[in-house]
Design an enzyme around this catalytic site. Structure first.
Site, PDB file in Angstrom:
ATOM      1  CG  ASP A  99      -1.904   0.983   1.388  1.00 28.69           C
ATOM      2  OD1 ASP A  99      -2.140   1.707   0.426  1.00 28.69           O
ATOM      3  OD2 ASP A  99      -2.480   1.129   2.494  1.00 28.69           O
ATOM      4  CB  THR A 100       2.175   3.587   2.592  1.00 30.30           C
ATOM      5  OG1 THR A 100       2.573   2.605   3.539  1.00 30.30           O
ATOM      6  CG2 THR A 100       0.824   4.153   2.975  1.00 30.30           C
TER       7      THR A 100
HETATM    8  P1  IMP Z   1       1.863  -0.449   3.781  1.00 33.76           P
HETATM    9  O1  IMP Z   1       2.892  -0.445   4.879  1.00 33.76           O
HETATM   10  O2  IMP Z   1       1.041   0.799   3.782  1.00 33.76           O
HETATM   11  O3  IMP Z   1       2.404  -0.811   2.423  1.00 33.76           O
HETATM   12  O4  IMP Z   1       0.788  -1.523   4.178  1.00 33.76           O
HETATM   13  C1  IMP Z   1       1.043  -2.833   4.220  1.00 33.76           C
HETATM   14  C2  IMP Z   1       0.175  -3.506   5.253  1.00 33.76           C
HETATM   15  O5  IMP Z   1      -1.032  -2.778   5.555  1.00 33.76           O
HETATM   16  C3  IMP Z   1      -0.256  -4.818   4.667  1.00 33.76           C
HETATM   17  O6  IMP Z   1       0.646  -5.819   5.053  1.00 33.76           O
HETATM   18  C4  IMP Z   1      -1.632  -5.003   5.243  1.00 33.76           C
HETATM   19  O7  IMP Z   1      -1.546  -5.695   6.459  1.00 33.76           O
HETATM   20  C5  IMP Z   1      -2.159  -3.618   5.535  1.00 33.76           C
HETATM   21  N1  IMP Z   1      -3.108  -3.152   4.475  1.00 33.76           N
HETATM   22  C6  IMP Z   1      -2.894  -2.195   3.546  1.00 33.76           C
HETATM   23  N2  IMP Z   1      -3.974  -2.023   2.750  1.00 33.76           N
HETATM   24  C7  IMP Z   1      -4.878  -2.923   3.184  1.00 33.76           C
HETATM   25  C8  IMP Z   1      -6.202  -3.248   2.756  1.00 33.76           C
HETATM   26  O8  IMP Z   1      -6.785  -2.691   1.814  1.00 33.76           O
HETATM   27  N3  IMP Z   1      -6.828  -4.228   3.464  1.00 33.76           N
HETATM   28  C9  IMP Z   1      -6.249  -4.890   4.514  1.00 33.76           C
HETATM   29  N4  IMP Z   1      -5.016  -4.619   4.941  1.00 33.76           N
HETATM   30  C10 IMP Z   1      -4.336  -3.640   4.291  1.00 33.76           C
END
Ligand code: IMP
Ligand code: MG
Length: 172
Positions: A99-100
Site C-alpha cells: 500500500d504505502t
Molecule cells: P503499507 O505499509 O502501507 O504498504 O501496508 C502494508 C500492510 O497494511 C499490509 O501488510 C496489510 O496488512 C495492511 N493493508 C494495507 N492495505 C490494506 C487493505 O486494503 N486491506 C487490509 N489490509 C491492508
C-alpha cells in the site's frame, strides 16, 4: 458495515499460478528461504509455495504498524523476528498487499542486515496509488487494485474476515 465482492477465488488462483511460474523460472532449482509476513500473507503464502518446485525453507515474521482501522501510519516495528539463518541465502519476502510501501521497505532493510545472498519481494495485491515510498519496486507483483480498502483471503477488516476465500471491498 457495507461491502461487495471484488476479486473472485478463480482470479486469485490464476494470479498465484502466474506468480509461481515467474518465481520458478527466476530461481530454477536454487534453494529459497520464503519469509511470510504475518498475519495477512499466511493464506497466500501457503497456496503459493505449494506451486514452487525448488527446495523451500519457510519462516515467519510479524511487522506491526501503528495504524487505525484502514490506514498505515508509517511507523513499522518488527514484533516477531525470523528464526532461521538467512546469511548467504536467497530470500523471498511475501506480503499480502503493498500500500504505502512502509512495511515492505522496513522489512527489506531489516533483513538486508542479516546479509542474505539475494532478497526479493512478492505481494498478491498492489495499491500503487497510495505509495509513499517512491523507490520501492515489488519483484513479483500480483493484482493491481484501486484505492479501496479490501479484505478476505488473509487480509482483515478489524481482525475479521481473513477466512473469506475471495476479496471484498469496503463501501463506506
Ligand atoms: P503499507 O505499509 O502501507 O504498504 O501496508 C502494508 C500492510 O497494511 C499490509 O501488510 C496489510 O496488512 C495492511 N493493508 C494495507 N492495505 C490494506 C487493505 O486494503 N486491506 C487490509 N489490509 C491492508
Ligand atoms: Mg500485513
Amino acid at each position: 458495515m457495507n461491502f461487495e465482492k471484488m476479486i473472485s477465488e478463480e482470479e486469485i488462483n490464476n494470479k498465484i499460478l502466474e506468480l509461481s511460474s515467474q518465481i520458478n523460472k527466476y530461481y530454477n532449482d536454487e534453494e529459497l528461504c520464503v519469509i511470510c509476513v504475518l498475519k495477512g500473507a499466511a493464506i497466500f503464502t501457503c497456496d503459493l509455495i505449494k506451486k514452487l518446485k525448488m527446495p523451500v525453507i519457510l519462516d515467519y515474521l510479524v511487522a506491526s504498524s501503528y495504524e487505525d482501522k484502514t490506514y498505515s501510519s508509517g511507523i513499522v516495528k518488527i514484533s516477531k523476528d525470523i528464526d532461521i539463518n538467512i546469511n548467504g541465502k536467497n530470500v523471498l519476502v511475501i506480503d499480502d498487499i503493498i500500500d504505502t510501501g512502509y512495511t515492505l521497505d522496513k522489512i527489506v532493510e531489516y533483513l538486508k542486515e542479516k546479509a542474505p545472498k539475494s532478497i526479493k519481494t512478492c505481494t498478491l495485491f498492489d495499491k500503487s496509488e497510495r505509495r509513499k515510498i517512491k523507490n520501492i519496486e515489488v519483484d513479483f507483483k500480483g493484482i493491481k487494485i484501486p484505492n479501496e480498502f479490501i479484505f478476505g483471503y488473509g487480509l482483515d477488516y478489524c481482525e475479521k474476515y481473513r477466512n473469506l476465500p475471495f476479496i471484498s471491498k469496503l463501501i463506506k
